[in-house]
Write a protein that holds these residues in place. Structure first.
Motif, mmCIF file in Angstrom:
data_model
loop_
_atom_site.group_PDB
_atom_site.id
_atom_site.type_symbol
_atom_site.label_atom_id
_atom_site.label_comp_id
_atom_site.label_asym_id
_atom_site.label_seq_id
_atom_site.Cartn_x
_atom_site.Cartn_y
_atom_site.Cartn_z
ATOM 1 N N LEU A 144 0.832 -1.199 0.000
ATOM 2 C CA LEU A 144 0.000 0.000 0.000
ATOM 3 C C LEU A 144 0.870 1.253 0.000
ATOM 4 O O LEU A 144 0.582 2.219 -0.704
ATOM 5 C CB LEU A 144 -0.925 -0.007 1.217
ATOM 6 N N THR A 145 1.959 1.228 0.793
ATOM 7 C CA THR A 145 2.869 2.367 0.838
ATOM 8 C C THR A 145 3.470 2.632 -0.536
ATOM 9 O O THR A 145 3.560 3.784 -0.982
ATOM 10 C CB THR A 145 4.004 2.104 1.850
ATOM 11 N N TYR A 146 3.867 1.565 -1.216
ATOM 12 C CA TYR A 146 4.452 1.723 -2.554
ATOM 13 C C TYR A 146 3.432 2.290 -3.537
ATOM 14 O O TYR A 146 3.752 3.182 -4.328
ATOM 15 C CB TYR A 146 4.965 0.370 -3.059
ATOM 16 N N LEU A 147 2.199 1.793 -3.493
ATOM 17 C CA LEU A 147 1.170 2.263 -4.412
ATOM 18 C C LEU A 147 0.820 3.721 -4.166
ATOM 19 O O LEU A 147 0.602 4.485 -5.115
ATOM 20 C CB LEU A 147 -0.084 1.381 -4.290
ATOM 21 N N VAL A 148 0.754 4.109 -2.889
ATOM 22 C CA VAL A 148 0.462 5.511 -2.569
ATOM 23 C C VAL A 148 1.593 6.411 -3.054
ATOM 24 O O VAL A 148 1.368 7.474 -3.641
ATOM 25 C CB VAL A 148 0.255 5.689 -1.056
ATOM 26 N N LEU A 150 3.697 5.761 -5.481
ATOM 27 C CA LEU A 150 3.637 5.762 -6.943
ATOM 28 C C LEU A 150 2.548 6.704 -7.438
ATOM 29 O O LEU A 150 2.749 7.457 -8.404
ATOM 30 C CB LEU A 150 3.378 4.346 -7.451
ATOM 31 N N GLY A 151 1.394 6.687 -6.750
ATOM 32 C CA GLY A 151 0.288 7.552 -7.149
ATOM 33 C C GLY A 151 0.629 9.023 -6.999
ATOM 34 O O GLY A 151 0.453 9.821 -7.933
ATOM 35 N N PHE A 152 1.131 9.418 -5.827
ATOM 36 C CA PHE A 152 1.504 10.812 -5.605
ATOM 37 C C PHE A 152 2.587 11.249 -6.595
ATOM 38 O O PHE A 152 2.503 12.319 -7.195
ATOM 39 C CB PHE A 152 2.002 11.019 -4.175
ATOM 40 N N GLY A 153 3.621 10.420 -6.718
ATOM 41 C CA GLY A 153 4.733 10.773 -7.591
ATOM 42 C C GLY A 153 4.331 10.885 -9.044
ATOM 43 O O GLY A 153 4.710 11.832 -9.746
ATOM 44 N N LEU A 154 3.530 9.933 -9.512
ATOM 45 C CA LEU A 154 3.128 9.909 -10.922
ATOM 46 C C LEU A 154 2.207 11.074 -11.261
ATOM 47 O O LEU A 154 2.384 11.734 -12.296
ATOM 48 C CB LEU A 154 2.444 8.580 -11.244
ATOM 49 N N VAL A 155 1.232 11.337 -10.402
ATOM 50 C CA VAL A 155 0.297 12.441 -10.660
ATOM 51 C C VAL A 155 1.036 13.776 -10.665
ATOM 52 O O VAL A 155 0.820 14.631 -11.534
ATOM 53 C CB VAL A 155 -0.833 12.445 -9.615
ATOM 54 N N PHE A 156 1.928 13.966 -9.679
ATOM 55 C CA PHE A 156 2.696 15.209 -9.615
ATOM 56 C C PHE A 156 3.575 15.364 -10.858
ATOM 57 O O PHE A 156 3.613 16.433 -11.475
ATOM 58 C CB PHE A 156 3.562 15.217 -8.350
ATOM 59 N N LEU A 283 12.681 9.577 -6.318
ATOM 60 C CA LEU A 283 13.035 9.395 -4.905
ATOM 61 C C LEU A 283 11.884 8.821 -4.087
ATOM 62 O O LEU A 283 12.089 7.949 -3.240
ATOM 63 C CB LEU A 283 13.471 10.731 -4.298
ATOM 64 N N VAL A 284 10.661 9.290 -4.338
ATOM 65 C CA VAL A 284 9.539 8.834 -3.521
ATOM 66 C C VAL A 284 9.198 7.373 -3.813
ATOM 67 O O VAL A 284 8.659 6.659 -2.948
ATOM 68 C CB VAL A 284 8.304 9.724 -3.743
ATOM 69 N N ILE A 285 9.521 6.897 -5.009
ATOM 70 C CA ILE A 285 9.292 5.492 -5.338
ATOM 71 C C ILE A 285 10.371 4.612 -4.721
ATOM 72 O O ILE A 285 10.092 3.546 -4.161
ATOM 73 C CB ILE A 285 9.230 5.297 -6.862
ATOM 74 N N LEU A 286 11.619 5.071 -4.795
ATOM 75 C CA LEU A 286 12.733 4.276 -4.284
ATOM 76 C C LEU A 286 12.838 4.315 -2.764
ATOM 77 O O LEU A 286 13.255 3.337 -2.131
ATOM 78 C CB LEU A 286 14.050 4.760 -4.897
ATOM 79 N N ASN A 288 10.227 5.290 -0.427
ATOM 80 C CA ASN A 288 8.911 5.619 0.125
ATOM 81 C C ASN A 288 8.764 5.254 1.593
ATOM 82 O O ASN A 288 7.823 5.711 2.246
ATOM 83 C CB ASN A 288 7.810 4.942 -0.698
ATOM 84 N N ASP A 289 9.675 4.413 2.127
ATOM 85 C CA ASP A 289 9.590 4.056 3.540
ATOM 86 C C ASP A 289 10.845 4.477 4.307
ATOM 87 O O ASP A 289 11.084 4.010 5.414
ATOM 88 C CB ASP A 289 9.378 2.552 3.699
ATOM 89 N N ASN A 290 11.642 5.365 3.709
ATOM 90 C CA ASN A 290 12.860 5.839 4.355
ATOM 91 C C ASN A 290 12.573 7.172 5.035
ATOM 92 O O ASN A 290 12.377 8.188 4.368
ATOM 93 C CB ASN A 290 13.974 6.005 3.311
ATOM 94 N N PRO A 291 12.538 7.214 6.378
ATOM 95 C CA PRO A 291 12.156 8.448 7.081
ATOM 96 C C PRO A 291 13.126 9.596 6.857
ATOM 97 O O PRO A 291 12.711 10.764 6.856
ATOM 98 C CB PRO A 291 12.125 8.016 8.549
ATOM 99 N N ILE A 292 14.408 9.302 6.670
ATOM 100 C CA ILE A 292 15.397 10.366 6.483
ATOM 101 C C ILE A 292 15.199 11.045 5.127
ATOM 102 O O ILE A 292 15.139 12.282 5.026
ATOM 103 C CB ILE A 292 16.830 9.802 6.601
ATOM 104 N N VAL A 293 15.097 10.235 4.065
ATOM 105 C CA VAL A 293 14.918 10.788 2.725
ATOM 106 C C VAL A 293 13.595 11.544 2.619
ATOM 107 O O VAL A 293 13.534 12.664 2.090
ATOM 108 C CB VAL A 293 14.980 9.673 1.661
#
Length: 363
Positions: A144-148, A150-156, A283-286, A288-293
């Motif tokens: 779900l995190t990856y899909l979200v 991907l969605g935000f990144g792709l739409v933007f 970056l958000v796809i690669l 997406n679960d890295n708190p620092i990035v």
């Protein structure tokens, strides 16, 4: 008889209306928008179909509470003897949730155990809301995190590049055909720039809002109201951040395009701006679960429209962080508009070869 010159606002609205009308008359724009909306709806429908055909949720049930529970035919039940055994299965991923005895805490006499998010399907199945315990609240479902992300990144990425390129092409076309000289004889240069940014920003915002509304309706119709509740706040913040982030990028696209006079030269000046949009998408796809990035992305103006909504979705952002990030974005947008308008104003009437950035910035 003398006529009263239009005000800055009137001229800006006139130019923006012209930009909106031209885009709405473009078949390519309407087709691309339709494809984007259909893709958003299709992703929701496909996700619903996949989840409907998925394997039954695996649940561990402590034997001492089996008789107190309703029938759990919709689940793949694994019987366990102790709470410790149930927790071990949840942590290992062998089951998605567990139902154990807990008469001292819960009036119902049971506790539902989840790993990183409430197992809503299991909770609903036991009819009465039981005591809930999460073993790890810092994680979301990876898929779900990856899909979200991907969605935000792709739409933007798609919206920013599509409308940004439209602004750039319009600027170069008007400059190469010398239409800009006619326009500048009636309205100031900065008014022309403001109208272009406003018109295309309205279209971009309308497109994003339509995608958000369509996604919300799709989630409700397909019975994914719980997911909509989880995504709702991050989608709202995404729309807010996208609105001002796009204005910043639109000013950069217009300023960059004003440096050249031919369509074939446009990619050389707009590529750096396009990269500013592509980097957050990658970056958000690669990460997406890295708190620092994600933390760094949420405060950089070019990536904040993607980074901050992702942190809100993951629950890692404090309540004040979106406000601080938005303030930084607003200040950065104002600065870029001033800088971009100077480049635009100094370059628009210079025909022929590419205008050097240093010359465009000079008074």
């Amino acid at each position: 008889m003398s006529t009263v010159a239009p005000t800055f606002l009137q001229s800006t609205l006139l130019v923006s209306n012209r930009e909106i009308t031209m885009r709405l008359r473009s078949k390519a724009f309407l087709i691309s928008t339709g494809i984007l909306l259909l893709a958003a709806l299709a992703s929701i429908v496909i996700g619903s179909v996949v989840s409907a055909n998925a394997e039954p949720t695996k649940v561990a049930v402590q034997r001492s509470v089996i008789n107190a529970l309703p029938e759990l035919r919709q689940f793949a039940v694994t019987d366990v003897n102790t709470r410790a055994e149930a927790e071990k299965l949840v942590r290992s991923g062998a089951v998605e949730a567990a139902i154990v005895s807990n008469s001292k805490v819960s009036k119902l006499g049971i506790t539902v155990i989840g790993l990183s998010s409430p197992p809503s399907e299991v909770i609903a199945a036991v009819s009465v809301a039981p005591d809930l315990q999460l073993l790890d609240t810092s994680k979301k479902n990876p898929l779900l995190t990856y899909l979200v992300a991907l969605g935000f990144g792709l739409v933007f990425f798609m919206s920013a590049v599509t409308f940004g390129s439209t602004i750039a092409q319009s600027v170069v076309e008007e400059k190469s055909t010398r239409v800009v000289e006619i326009l500048m004889s009636t309205i100031p240069v900065r008014t022309l720039l403001a109208g272009k940014i406003l018109g295309n920003s309205i279209l971009a915002f309308a497109q994003i809002a339509l995608i958000a509304i369509l996604a919300g309706v799709g989630l409700l119709v397909t019975g994914q109201a719980t997911l909509l509740g989880t995504l709702g706040p991050s989608i709202i913040w995404f729309i807010v951040f996208f609105t001002f982030g796009f204005i910043l990028l639109a000013a950069l696209f217009a300023a960059a395009a004003s440096l050249v006079s031919r369509q074939e030269d446009m990619p050389s000046v707009t590529t750096p701006v396009t990269m500013l949009v592509m980097v957050p998408y990658v970056l958000v796809i690669l990460f997406n679960d890295n708190p620092i990035v994600l933390g760094i992305m949420s405060y950089v103006p070019f990536s904040a429209p993607v980074g901050m909504p992702m942190r809100i979705f993951l629950g890692t952002a404090q309540w004040w962080e979106p406000l601080l990030s938005l303030s930084i974005l607003l200040v950065s947008t104002a600065f870029v508009i001033v800088l971009g308008s100077r480049i635009y104003e100094n370059s628009l009437l210079r025909m022929g070869g590419r205008v050097k950035l240093r010359e465009a910035l000079a008074r």
